[in-house]
Write a protein that holds these residues in place. Structure first.
Motif, mmCIF file in Angstrom:
data_model
loop_
_atom_site.group_PDB
_atom_site.id
_atom_site.type_symbol
_atom_site.label_atom_id
_atom_site.label_comp_id
_atom_site.label_asym_id
_atom_site.label_seq_id
_atom_site.Cartn_x
_atom_site.Cartn_y
_atom_site.Cartn_z
ATOM 1 N N ASP A 32 -45.637 -1.998 -2.330
ATOM 2 C CA ASP A 32 -46.025 -2.159 -0.923
ATOM 3 C C ASP A 32 -46.735 -3.489 -0.744
ATOM 4 O OD1 ASP A 32 -47.265 -1.916 1.757
ATOM 5 O OD2 ASP A 32 -46.588 0.159 1.613
ATOM 6 N N GLN A 34 -49.036 -4.108 1.228
ATOM 7 C CA GLN A 34 -50.457 -3.902 1.500
ATOM 8 C C GLN A 34 -50.927 -2.623 0.791
ATOM 9 O OE1 GLN A 34 -50.988 -3.458 5.775
ATOM 10 N NE2 GLN A 34 -49.050 -2.364 5.987
ATOM 11 N N THR A 41 -48.752 5.118 9.204
ATOM 12 C CA THR A 41 -49.445 6.296 8.662
ATOM 13 C C THR A 41 -50.952 6.257 8.942
ATOM 14 O OG1 THR A 41 -47.758 6.525 6.958
ATOM 15 C CG2 THR A 41 -49.915 7.525 6.481
ATOM 16 N N VAL A 47 -50.644 15.630 13.354
ATOM 17 C CA VAL A 47 -50.334 16.926 13.967
ATOM 18 C C VAL A 47 -48.935 17.339 13.501
ATOM 19 C CG1 VAL A 47 -50.078 18.169 16.150
ATOM 20 C CG2 VAL A 47 -51.788 16.345 15.943
ATOM 21 N N VAL A 186 -41.638 -7.024 -0.851
ATOM 22 C CA VAL A 186 -40.234 -7.084 -1.269
ATOM 23 C C VAL A 186 -39.528 -8.083 -0.365
ATOM 24 C CG1 VAL A 186 -38.080 -5.800 -1.509
ATOM 25 C CG2 VAL A 186 -40.261 -4.722 -2.129
ATOM 26 N N TYR A 375 -40.290 7.797 13.317
ATOM 27 C CA TYR A 375 -40.802 7.730 14.686
ATOM 28 C C TYR A 375 -42.094 8.549 14.868
ATOM 29 C CZ TYR A 375 -40.623 7.496 19.830
ATOM 30 O OH TYR A 375 -40.922 7.297 21.157
ATOM 31 N N ARG A 376 -42.056 9.643 15.609
ATOM 32 C CA ARG A 376 -43.291 10.356 15.948
ATOM 33 C C ARG A 376 -43.631 11.485 14.975
ATOM 34 N NH1 ARG A 376 -43.653 11.466 22.300
ATOM 35 N NH2 ARG A 376 -45.817 11.606 21.699
ATOM 36 N N GLY A 378 -43.392 11.384 11.227
ATOM 37 C CA GLY A 378 -43.324 11.032 9.802
ATOM 38 C C GLY A 378 -44.219 11.873 8.926
ATOM 39 N N VAL A 379 -45.378 12.237 9.434
ATOM 40 C CA VAL A 379 -46.281 13.055 8.617
ATOM 41 C C VAL A 379 -45.674 14.455 8.491
ATOM 42 C CG1 VAL A 379 -48.658 13.789 8.266
ATOM 43 C CG2 VAL A 379 -48.203 11.705 9.577
ATOM 44 N N LEU A 380 -45.232 14.971 9.621
ATOM 45 C CA LEU A 380 -44.593 16.290 9.608
ATOM 46 C C LEU A 380 -43.411 16.331 8.632
ATOM 47 C CD1 LEU A 380 -43.951 19.141 10.747
ATOM 48 C CD2 LEU A 380 -42.657 18.020 12.563
#
Ligand SMILES: Cc1cc2nc3c(=O)[nH]c(=O)nc-3n(C[C@H](O)[C@H](O)[C@H](O)COP(=O)(O)OP(=O)(O)OC[C@H]3O[C@@H](n4cnc5c(N)ncnc54)[C@H](O)[C@@H]3O)c2cc1C
Length: 398
Positions: A32, A34, A41, A47, A186, A375-376, A378-380
């Motif tokens: 990565d 960073q 993230t 949620v 990269v 999109y909205r 990614g955590v899920l």
């Protein structure tokens, strides 16, 4: 050993790294530009709207179901391995239902839709409760708004701190031998016209976890190394989990996956005491505004959804953020007394002209896998994404 390189260490790349770290015969490197969890993230509210989503079949539902179920075991697993505490709200999600805006029939249709979903979820083994105004008032006295006629309560949905989760995933993956290269960008993935080298690490036969070269009848290209700001890294598999950075990397391979930014702004409010019942602090959501309890009278509120106006530039709109705050106050008037501790924004990676997320093989390439454009959600969807990538590598199942 097959070597897998994952590009990107947001929640998606980190989850893939951790899940792959449990597969024997894989060497894994994550790169990565960073430190982990600083891009999309780091801005997310975490949620996890799985059961309460309107998706009921196909891949979209399957991924939600897999993820929600995996989170139940993933969080304790990570806490045990790392000794870290991950904020994971198991009290569910309450979705506030507004009164019908134009006609009665529209409102009735709304309730009917929820009742239908409730029935489907029951058949799938999940609970959704539909509350009238009186029940909502009794259970969540903090909600005080004439236009709210009731709520849907999803006890199986969750919320997780995305940064704490990602850092724990990195830590746990490191425990399992994954190596991380942070601060390394990269620059490109190098295709090779010839079959892959088979002799790396002393192997003389293709490893069972190597990409299948029969697939694609030889027409597909094979990549064999990354070019980075710190030199080249050879590998058998390349997983692009680079969020918004995925466009550039795939464009260089003449197979651009167009991922565009959608800005989200959010706030951290400090009230100093819990809204309503201190022992029942679910996420409350309404009109696309989430009120997320994060402990000791603190709440995250968000988020705006702002599209680029000029190319990819999206200057944060202060008024929109204020209207999110006002909406939260309209639901829970006590929030007007809260102090704003912090505001932040982040860019969601949204695939242009196709549904989110983008998971699968990069067309034309044998060993480049995409795990991007969430999109909205990614955590899920990170656990289900990691599961899909593992299947592709372990079983060549695309
Ligand atoms: C305000 C806000 C609220 C949100 N709330 C929720 C929510 O409640 N629930 C939910 O599920 N989702 C939510 N999201 C969406 C969620 O944040 C994203 O879908 C998710 O974080 C995407 O994760 P990722 O790992 O794919 O991408 P990122 O987190 O963006 O990670 C990509 C990584 O790739 C790296 N990278 C890119 N290019 C290169 C390169 N060339 N070389 C090296 N490294 C590279 C970047 O540095 C970055 O670390 C929200 C987003 C925002 C902005």
């Amino acid at each position: 050993m097959s070597h897998v390189v994952i590009i990107g260490c947001g929640v998606v790349g980190a989850t893939i790294a951790y899940e792959l770290s449990k597969v024997k015969g894989l060497e894994i490197t994550v790169v990565d530009r960073q430190p982990p969890a600083l891009a999309s993230t780091g801005a997310a509210l975490g949620v996890l709207m799985g059961i309460i989503s309107q998706k009921t079949k196909g891949k979209a539902w399957q991924m939600r179901q897999n993820s929600i179920q995996r989170y139940e075991t993933l969080i304790p697993e990570l806490e045990t391995i790392t000794g870290r505490k991950i904020l994971f709200n198991r009290q569910g999600i309450i979705m506030l239902l507004p009164e019908p805006s134009t006609s009665c029939s529209e409102g009735d249709a709304g309730i009917l839709q929820w009742e239908k979903l409730q029935e489907i979820r029951e058949s799938q083994g999940f609970s959704l409760e539909i509350w009238d105004k009186a029940k909502l008032k009794q259970i969540c006295p903090q909600v005080d708004n004439d236009k709210i006629v009731g709520a849907v309560y999803s006890r199986c949905d969750r919320q997780v701190d995305p940064t704490a989760l990602t850092l724990a995933l990195v830590d746990a993956a490191q425990h399992h031998g994954v190596s991380f290269k942070f601060g390394v960008q990269v620059l490109g993935i190098e295709p090779h016209p010839l079959p892959p080298p088979l002799s790396r690490g002393g192997d003389t036969e293709p490893h069972s976890l190597s990409p299948s070269h029969e697939r694609g009848g030889g027409a597909e290209k094979y990549c064999y190394q990354l070019e980075t700001t710190e030199g080249k890294i050879a590998a058998d598999w390349f997983v692009v989990a680079a969020g918004l950075g995925s466009s550039l990397l795939t464009a260089q391979l003449q197979q651009m996956i167009d991922i565009r930014p959608v800005l989200g702004q959010a706030l951290h409010l400090r009230l100093g005491y819990s809204l309503g019942n201190p022992d029942f602090q679910p996420v409350i959501t309404g009109d696309d505004v989430h009120i997320v309890p994060v402990g000791a009278g603190d709440y995250w509120i968000g988020a705006t959804v702002e599209f680029p106006s000029n190319k990819d530039e999206i200057p944060p709109n202060k008024e929109l953020l204020e209207s999110v705050r006002q909406q939260a106050i309209a639901f829970c008037p006590d929030l007007a007394k809260a102090t704003t501790i912090r505001t932040w924004s982040g860019l969601r990676p949204r695939p242009e002209g196709r549904p989110a997320p983008v998971i699968g093989k990069l067309p034309g390439y044998n060993n480049i896998l995409l795990a991007t454009g969430h999109y909205r959600n990614g955590v899920l969807l990170a656990p289900a994404t990691a599961d899909a990538i593992r299947e592709m590598i372990v079983h060549n199942d695309f």
